[in-house]
Design a protein around this motif. Structure first.
Motif, PDB file in Angstrom:
ATOM      1  N   ARG A  87       0.836  -1.204   0.000  1.00 31.93           N
ATOM      2  CA  ARG A  87       0.000   0.000   0.000  1.00 31.93           C
ATOM      3  C   ARG A  87       0.873   1.258   0.000  1.00 31.93           C
ATOM      4  NH1 ARG A  87      -4.014  -0.970   5.005  1.00 31.93           N
ATOM      5  NH2 ARG A  87      -4.863   1.011   4.254  1.00 31.93           N
ATOM      6  N   ARG A  88       1.987   1.215  -0.698  1.00 28.09           N
ATOM      7  CA  ARG A  88       2.981   2.281  -0.546  1.00 28.09           C
ATOM      8  C   ARG A  88       2.472   3.665  -0.960  1.00 28.09           C
ATOM      9  NH1 ARG A  88       8.033   0.142  -2.819  1.00 28.09           N
ATOM     10  NH2 ARG A  88       7.122  -1.785  -2.012  1.00 28.09           N
ATOM     11  N   VAL A  89       1.530   3.730  -1.867  1.00 31.86           N
ATOM     12  CA  VAL A  89       0.915   5.011  -2.201  1.00 31.86           C
ATOM     13  C   VAL A  89      -0.592   4.812  -2.327  1.00 31.86           C
ATOM     14  CG1 VAL A  89       0.744   6.924  -3.835  1.00 31.86           C
ATOM     15  CG2 VAL A  89       2.974   5.862  -3.400  1.00 31.86           C
ATOM     16  N   GLU A  90      -1.340   5.592  -1.524  1.00 29.70           N
ATOM     17  CA  GLU A  90      -2.798   5.564  -1.584  1.00 29.70           C
ATOM     18  C   GLU A  90      -3.294   6.943  -1.992  1.00 29.70           C
ATOM     19  OE1 GLU A  90      -3.909   2.092   1.606  1.00 29.70           O
ATOM     20  OE2 GLU A  90      -4.171   4.144   2.287  1.00 29.70           O
ATOM     21  N   ILE A  91      -4.172   6.988  -2.973  1.00 34.83           N
ATOM     22  CA  ILE A  91      -4.785   8.249  -3.379  1.00 34.83           C
ATOM     23  C   ILE A  91      -6.184   8.330  -2.788  1.00 34.83           C
ATOM     24  CG2 ILE A  91      -5.715   7.345  -5.575  1.00 34.83           C
ATOM     25  CD1 ILE A  91      -5.021  10.126  -6.800  1.00 34.83           C
ATOM     26  N   THR A  92      -6.608   9.518  -2.418  1.00 35.22           N
ATOM     27  CA  THR A  92      -7.920   9.681  -1.802  1.00 35.22           C
ATOM     28  C   THR A  92      -8.718  10.746  -2.548  1.00 35.22           C
ATOM     29  OG1 THR A  92      -7.488  11.497  -0.258  1.00 35.22           O
ATOM     30  CG2 THR A  92      -6.741   9.313   0.396  1.00 35.22           C
ATOM     31  N   GLY A  93     -10.023  10.676  -2.418  1.00 36.69           N
ATOM     32  CA  GLY A  93     -10.878  11.687  -3.027  1.00 36.69           C
ATOM     33  C   GLY A  93     -12.331  11.272  -2.982  1.00 36.69           C
ATOM     34  N   PRO A  94     -13.222  12.182  -3.344  1.00 35.23           N
ATOM     35  CA  PRO A  94     -14.660  11.892  -3.314  1.00 35.23           C
ATOM     36  C   PRO A  94     -15.065  10.913  -4.405  1.00 35.23           C
ATOM     37  CG  PRO A  94     -14.256  14.069  -4.224  1.00 35.23           C
ATOM     38  CD  PRO A  94     -12.935  13.573  -3.737  1.00 35.23           C
ATOM     39  N   THR A  95     -16.355  10.591  -4.419  1.00 36.04           N
ATOM     40  CA  THR A  95     -16.831   9.461  -5.222  1.00 36.04           C
ATOM     41  C   THR A  95     -17.562   9.867  -6.497  1.00 36.04           C
ATOM     42  OG1 THR A  95     -18.837   9.405  -3.860  1.00 36.04           O
ATOM     43  CG2 THR A  95     -17.036   7.949  -3.209  1.00 36.04           C
ATOM     44  N   ASP A  96     -17.310  11.103  -7.010  1.00 33.79           N
ATOM     45  CA  ASP A  96     -17.926  11.427  -8.295  1.00 33.79           C
ATOM     46  C   ASP A  96     -17.266  10.566  -9.382  1.00 33.79           C
ATOM     47  OD1 ASP A  96     -15.842  13.339  -9.889  1.00 33.79           O
ATOM     48  OD2 ASP A  96     -15.738  13.701  -7.736  1.00 33.79           O
ATOM     49  N   ARG A  97     -17.972  10.357 -10.481  1.00 31.27           N
ATOM     50  CA  ARG A  97     -17.596   9.325 -11.453  1.00 31.27           C
ATOM     51  C   ARG A  97     -16.211   9.555 -12.064  1.00 31.27           C
ATOM     52  NH1 ARG A  97     -21.307   5.520 -12.791  1.00 31.27           N
ATOM     53  NH2 ARG A  97     -20.985   4.259 -14.669  1.00 31.27           N
ATOM     54  N   LYS A  98     -15.926  10.807 -12.447  1.00 30.75           N
ATOM     55  CA  LYS A  98     -14.630  11.102 -13.054  1.00 30.75           C
ATOM     56  C   LYS A  98     -13.495  10.900 -12.063  1.00 30.75           C
ATOM     57  CE  LYS A  98     -13.494  15.374 -14.328  1.00 30.75           C
ATOM     58  NZ  LYS A  98     -13.435  16.623 -15.143  1.00 30.75           N
ATOM     59  N   MET A  99     -13.705  11.341 -10.825  1.00 31.17           N
ATOM     60  CA  MET A  99     -12.691  11.158  -9.798  1.00 31.17           C
ATOM     61  C   MET A  99     -12.409   9.690  -9.552  1.00 31.17           C
ATOM     62  SD  MET A  99     -10.617  12.465  -7.533  1.00 31.17           S
ATOM     63  CE  MET A  99      -9.592  11.629  -6.314  1.00 31.17           C
ATOM     64  N   VAL A 100     -13.450   8.883  -9.516  1.00 30.78           N
ATOM     65  CA  VAL A 100     -13.281   7.446  -9.285  1.00 30.78           C
ATOM     66  C   VAL A 100     -12.388   6.842 -10.365  1.00 30.78           C
ATOM     67  CG1 VAL A 100     -14.494   5.233  -9.308  1.00 30.78           C
ATOM     68  CG2 VAL A 100     -15.396   7.133  -7.945  1.00 30.78           C
ATOM     69  N   ILE A 101     -12.665   7.151 -11.620  1.00 29.91           N
ATOM     70  CA  ILE A 101     -11.865   6.585 -12.716  1.00 29.91           C
ATOM     71  C   ILE A 101     -10.434   7.102 -12.657  1.00 29.91           C
ATOM     72  CG2 ILE A 101     -11.584   6.508 -15.225  1.00 29.91           C
ATOM     73  CD1 ILE A 101     -14.624   6.561 -15.459  1.00 29.91           C
ATOM     74  N   ASN A 102     -10.264   8.414 -12.502  1.00 30.22           N
ATOM     75  CA  ASN A 102      -8.917   8.989 -12.493  1.00 30.22           C
ATOM     76  C   ASN A 102      -8.087   8.470 -11.320  1.00 30.22           C
ATOM     77  OD1 ASN A 102      -9.384  10.474 -14.799  1.00 30.22           O
ATOM     78  ND2 ASN A 102      -9.883  12.364 -13.717  1.00 30.22           N
ATOM     79  N   ALA A 103      -8.711   8.293 -10.172  1.00 32.42           N
ATOM     80  CA  ALA A 103      -7.990   7.795  -9.004  1.00 32.42           C
ATOM     81  C   ALA A 103      -7.608   6.326  -9.178  1.00 32.42           C
ATOM     82  CB  ALA A 103      -8.830   7.985  -7.745  1.00 32.42           C
ATOM     83  N   LEU A 104      -8.541   5.532  -9.666  1.00 37.02           N
ATOM     84  CA  LEU A 104      -8.246   4.119  -9.881  1.00 37.02           C
ATOM     85  C   LEU A 104      -7.164   3.929 -10.942  1.00 37.02           C
ATOM     86  CD1 LEU A 104     -11.852   2.637  -9.698  1.00 37.02           C
ATOM     87  CD2 LEU A 104      -9.997   2.249  -8.053  1.00 37.02           C
ATOM     88  N   ASN A 105      -7.061   4.879 -11.866  1.00 30.69           N
ATOM     89  CA  ASN A 105      -6.062   4.803 -12.940  1.00 30.69           C
ATOM     90  C   ASN A 105      -4.766   5.539 -12.618  1.00 30.69           C
ATOM     91  OD1 ASN A 105      -7.907   3.411 -14.495  1.00 30.69           O
ATOM     92  ND2 ASN A 105      -8.395   5.114 -15.844  1.00 30.69           N
ATOM     93  N   SER A 106      -4.649   6.102 -11.428  1.00 29.58           N
ATOM     94  CA  SER A 106      -3.561   7.033 -11.109  1.00 29.58           C
ATOM     95  C   SER A 106      -2.189   6.401 -11.014  1.00 29.58           C
ATOM     96  CB  SER A 106      -3.866   7.742  -9.791  1.00 29.58           C
ATOM     97  OG  SER A 106      -3.842   6.800  -8.721  1.00 29.58           O
ATOM     98  N   GLY A 107      -2.127   5.086 -10.853  1.00 27.85           N
ATOM     99  CA  GLY A 107      -0.863   4.420 -10.588  1.00 27.85           C
ATOM    100  C   GLY A 107      -0.630   4.161  -9.121  1.00 27.85           C
ATOM    101  N   ALA A 108      -1.488   4.709  -8.269  1.00 24.65           N
ATOM    102  CA  ALA A 108      -1.405   4.414  -6.836  1.00 24.65           C
ATOM    103  C   ALA A 108      -1.801   2.959  -6.591  1.00 24.65           C
ATOM    104  CB  ALA A 108      -2.320   5.351  -6.059  1.00 24.65           C
ATOM    105  N   LYS A 109      -1.353   2.425  -5.473  1.00 23.14           N
ATOM    106  CA  LYS A 109      -1.686   1.037  -5.144  1.00 23.14           C
ATOM    107  C   LYS A 109      -3.138   0.880  -4.734  1.00 23.14           C
ATOM    108  CE  LYS A 109       2.391  -0.904  -5.670  1.00 23.14           C
ATOM    109  NZ  LYS A 109       2.645  -2.008  -6.645  1.00 23.14           N
ATOM    110  N   THR A 110      -3.659   1.866  -4.031  1.00 24.56           N
ATOM    111  CA  THR A 110      -5.054   1.803  -3.600  1.00 24.56           C
ATOM    112  C   THR A 110      -5.707   3.171  -3.776  1.00 24.56           C
ATOM    113  OG1 THR A 110      -4.802   2.462  -1.279  1.00 24.56           O
ATOM    114  CG2 THR A 110      -4.380   0.138  -1.795  1.00 24.56           C
ATOM    115  N   PHE A 111      -7.030   3.164  -3.815  1.00 25.92           N
ATOM    116  CA  PHE A 111      -7.825   4.400  -3.855  1.00 25.92           C
ATOM    117  C   PHE A 111      -8.823   4.369  -2.720  1.00 25.92           C
ATOM    118  CE2 PHE A 111     -11.954   6.140  -5.836  1.00 25.92           C
ATOM    119  CZ  PHE A 111     -11.778   7.389  -5.265  1.00 25.92           C
ATOM    120  N   MET A 112      -8.736   5.365  -1.826  1.00 24.80           N
ATOM    121  CA  MET A 112      -9.732   5.493  -0.782  1.00 24.80           C
ATOM    122  C   MET A 112     -10.852   6.388  -1.284  1.00 24.80           C
ATOM    123  SD  MET A 112      -9.830   7.168   2.971  1.00 24.80           S
ATOM    124  CE  MET A 112     -10.391   8.696   2.224  1.00 24.80           C
ATOM    125  N   ALA A 113     -11.956   5.763  -1.635  1.00 25.68           N
ATOM    126  CA  ALA A 113     -13.145   6.490  -2.087  1.00 25.68           C
ATOM    127  C   ALA A 113     -13.860   7.031  -0.856  1.00 25.68           C
ATOM    128  CB  ALA A 113     -14.047   5.554  -2.880  1.00 25.68           C
TER     129      ALA A 113
END
Length: 536
Positions: A87-113
C-alpha cells in the motif's frame, strides 16, 4: 421506490439510485440500525462525558483496564488481504464518477473512495457515489464527457471505502422515525451490493474507519462486521478495515483498537489534520494548549512526532500497516518556481514517512503519485516495513500531550484561517467537499483546524506577534471583510452568508462545537433559501 416497513427515504430517488436503494438493501440497513444504533448513541453520549471531564481538568491516559492487552505479545492481526499487501501510495478523493476513474487509474496502489471529509453529503452525492463505486467494482464505470473518454485501466488501484464517522446521521433516511447512522448507511449499502462480487473476483470489501475516539467504538464496528458477514453469507474475516487515528483520545487506544478489530484489521493511519483539530478541540479549556499559526503545527512538533512513532511501533508489533498521512500540496500551473517549491515539500514529507517506518502514504492528486511512489520505491524494497519494529520507542502520555510548539500567532495566520474556513464552509454547503485553496487541496479536516483555532485564540485572548489581543470582535471584523472576496466555483452569495454567520457564531460561542459537518448539515440539499437565512 422500494417499500420496507418502518423505513422512509425523505428524498427524491431517480434512475440507478433505485437499484442502490432496493428493498433488500433497505431491509439490510434497517436490520443494522435496529441492532446497533442504541449502542452508537450510548458511545456518542460517552464522548460528551469525556469532554466534560477534560474541560474540568482531567488528563487523558492509556486505559488501565486494558493494560493486559497492551502487555500481551502473543496476539497479531489478520494477514493482508488480496490487493492490500503493498500500500505504498494511496490516493484519496470523493466518489464522483470522473474522480473514481482517475484515481483508480492514477498508478497508486489503492484508492480510498471518500464518503466523509472530502465529500459534502448531499443525498445525490451519497447515493450517486454508491452507484459509481458499484459500477467501478464491475468495470462498468466508463463514460464520455466533453468528447473525452473516461475508461478504467487494465490494473486499477485496489478500492477502499471510507464511510462517515459515528457522529453523523443520514437524515434523508429514517428507520422507525429515527435517522439512520451515516456510517451504517455508507458501509451497509457498499457492503450489500459489492462484497460478494469483490470476493468472487479476487478482492474484498475494504474500509477506512474515521473519527474513532475509543476502543469500544472499534468494537461496535467489529460487531457490525460479524453481523453483516453472517447476514449476507459472506465468509467471516473477509472484511478489512484501516482505522484513522485522527482524534486525540484514540492515540491512547491504538493497541486496543487493533485488538477489537484484529480479525478484520489492516492497520492504522496517521490522520494528521484531523488529529491536530482534535488535539485543540479536546483541550479547548486548557490555555496551555493554545497553538501558533496552523502552518507551524508540523509533523515535527513534539505531540505529532510522538503520535507517529507510537503508531508505527504499535502497528508493526501487531503485523499490520502503519500508513502515513496526506500531503495537501497540489501541482501549481503556470508558476514553475512555486510548483517546484510545493513538490519539494511533498518529497520531504514522504521521505520523512518512509524513513520513520511507514508502510505507505496518502496523496490527493494523481500528478503527485510518481513523486511519492519513487521515494517509497527507493527506500522500501519489500511490500511493507513490518520488520521495522521501533522497539526503541517509549512514548508516554505526557509525550502525546506535549504542547511545546514553537511558532507565533500572526495577523496573517488569523486571516488565512478566516479565508480557509469561510471558503470551505461555503463550498460544503453548496455540495462540494473538496476544494483547492491557496494551492492546497482542502477538505473538512483543515477547515476544522482553521475554525477551532479561531475559536481558541479568541476564547483565550491569544496575543499576536504584534502585541494585539485576538478577540471575537476582531475575528468577526475579519470575517465581514473577507466574505465578499470568497470566490469558489459553484458558491453563491447565499452560501457565503451562511458560512459567514456560522463562523461568526462559532468564534463568539462559549465552547467550540464538535464538527462543522454536523452544524451545517441542515443547509445541504438546497436547504439554503433564496434569502440565505440561517439559524446562527
Amino acid at each position: 421506490m422500494a417499500q420496507v416497513p418502518g423505513v422512509k427515504v425523505h428524498a427524491k430517488v431517480q434512475g440507478a439510485q433505485a437499484e442502490i436503494l432496493s428493498e433488500p438493501a433497505l431491509k439490510f440497513l434497517a436490520a443494522l440500525h435496529r441492532t446497533f444504533d442504541s449502542t452508537r448513541q450510548n458511545l456518542l453520549t460517552a464522548r460528551h462525558a469525556t469532554q466534560r471531564r477534560l474541560d474540568a481538568g482531567e488528563q487523558l491516559d492509556f486505559p488501565a483496564e486494558t493494560a493486559h492487552i497492551r502487555a500481551d505479545p502473543s496476539w497479531t492481526c489478520a494477514p493482508p488481504a488480496p490487493g492490500l499487501e503493498d500500500r505504498r501510495v494511496e490516493i484519496t478523493g470523493p466518489t464522483d464518477r470522473k474522480m473514481v476513474i482517475n484515481a483508480l487509474n492514477s498508478g497508486a496502489k489503492t484508492f480510498m473512495a471518500d464518503f466523509e471529509d472530502s465529500n459534502a453529503p448531499t443525498f445525490q452525492n451519497m447515493v450517486n457515489g454508491q452507484v459509481n463505486l458499484r459500477d467501478a467494482v464491475r468495470r462498468q464505470v466508463d463514460f464520455e464527457q466533453g468528447g473525452k473518454q473516461y475508461k478504467l485501466s487494465e490494473k486499477p488501484a485496489t478500492l477502499i471505502v471510507r464511510p462517515r464517522g459515528w457522529h453523523l446521521d443520514e437524515p434523508r433516511m429514517t428507520v422507525d422515525n429515527r435517522p439512520i447512522s451515516g456510517s451504517i448507511f455508507d458501509f451497509g449499502l457498499f457492503f450489500f451490493h459489492n462484497a460478494a462480487y469483490q470476493l468472487a473476483h479476487g478482492s474484498g470489501p475494504y474500509f477506512y474507519l474515521p473519527k474513532i475516539e475509543h476502543y469500544l467504538e472499534a468494537r461496535l464496528w467489529s460487531d457490525i462486521f460479524y453481523f453483516s458477514q453472517s447476514a449476507l453469507g459472506i465468509p467471516t474475516g473477509s472484511i478489512r478495515a484501516t482505522v484513522l487515528i485522527e482524534t486525540l483520545p484514540a492515540a491512547f487506544h491504538m493497541e486496543e483498537i487493533l485488538y477489537e478489530l484484529r480479525q478484520h484489521s489492516s492497520g492504522l493511519n496517521c490522520g494528521r489534520w484531523d488529529y491536530i483539530f482534535s488535539f485543540i478541540k479536546k483541550r479547548r479549556a486548557d490555555r496551555g494548549a493554545v497553538m501558533p499559526d496552523r502552518k507551524d503545527v508540523t509533523m515535527e512538533v513534539g505531540f505529532m512526532d510522538a503520535y507517529v512513532r507510537l503508531l508505527i511501533q504499535t502497528c508493526h508489533k501487531r503485523k499490520v500497516a502503519a500508513m502515513g498521512g496526506m500531503s495537501a500540496q497540489i501541482p501549481i500551473k503556470n508558476d514553475p518556481a512555486a510548483n517546484e517549491a510545493a513538490m519539494a515539500k511533498v518529497r520531504a514529507d514522504k521521505l520523512r514517512e518512509v524513513k520513520a517506518g511507514h508502510d505507505g502514504t496518502w496523496i490527493a492528486h494523481p500528478l503527485i503519485c510518481k513523486i511519492a511512489m519513487d521515494i517509497f520505491n527507493e527506500h522500501m524494497h519489500g511490500p511493507n516495513q513490518y520488520h521495522v519494529r521501533r522497539e526503541d520507542v517509549k512514548v508516554t502520555a505526557a509525550d502525546l500531550l506535549n504542547t511545546n510548539v514553537q511558532g507565533k500567532i500572526t495577523e496573517e495566520g488569523v486571516k488565512s484561517n478566516v479565508s480557509a474556513a469561510l471558503s470551505y464552509c461555503a463550498a460544503w454547503v453548496s455540495g462540494n467537499g473538496c476544494i483547492p485553496i491557496a494551492n492546497l487541496m482542502e477538505d473538512a479536516a483543515t477547515a476544522e483546524i482553521a475554525r477551532v483555532q479561531l475559536w481558541q485564540w479568541a476564547a483565550h485572548g491569544a496575543i499576536l506577534d504584534s502585541g494585539m489581543m485576538v478577540t471575537a470582535a476582531y475575528v468577526d471584523k475579519l470575517i465581514k471583510e473577507t466574505a465578499p472576496t470568497v470566490s469558489v466555483a459553484g458558491v453563491t452569495e447565499a452560501h457565503v452568508r451562511i458560512a459567514s454567520e456560522y463562523l461568526s457564531a462559532q468564534v463568539k460561542s462559549k465552547e467550540a462545537s464538535d464538527f462543522l459537518t454536523s452544524d451545517l448539515m441542515p443547509y445541504l440539499d438546497g436547504a439554503v433559501g433564496a434569502q440565505g437565512q440561517s439559524k446562527f
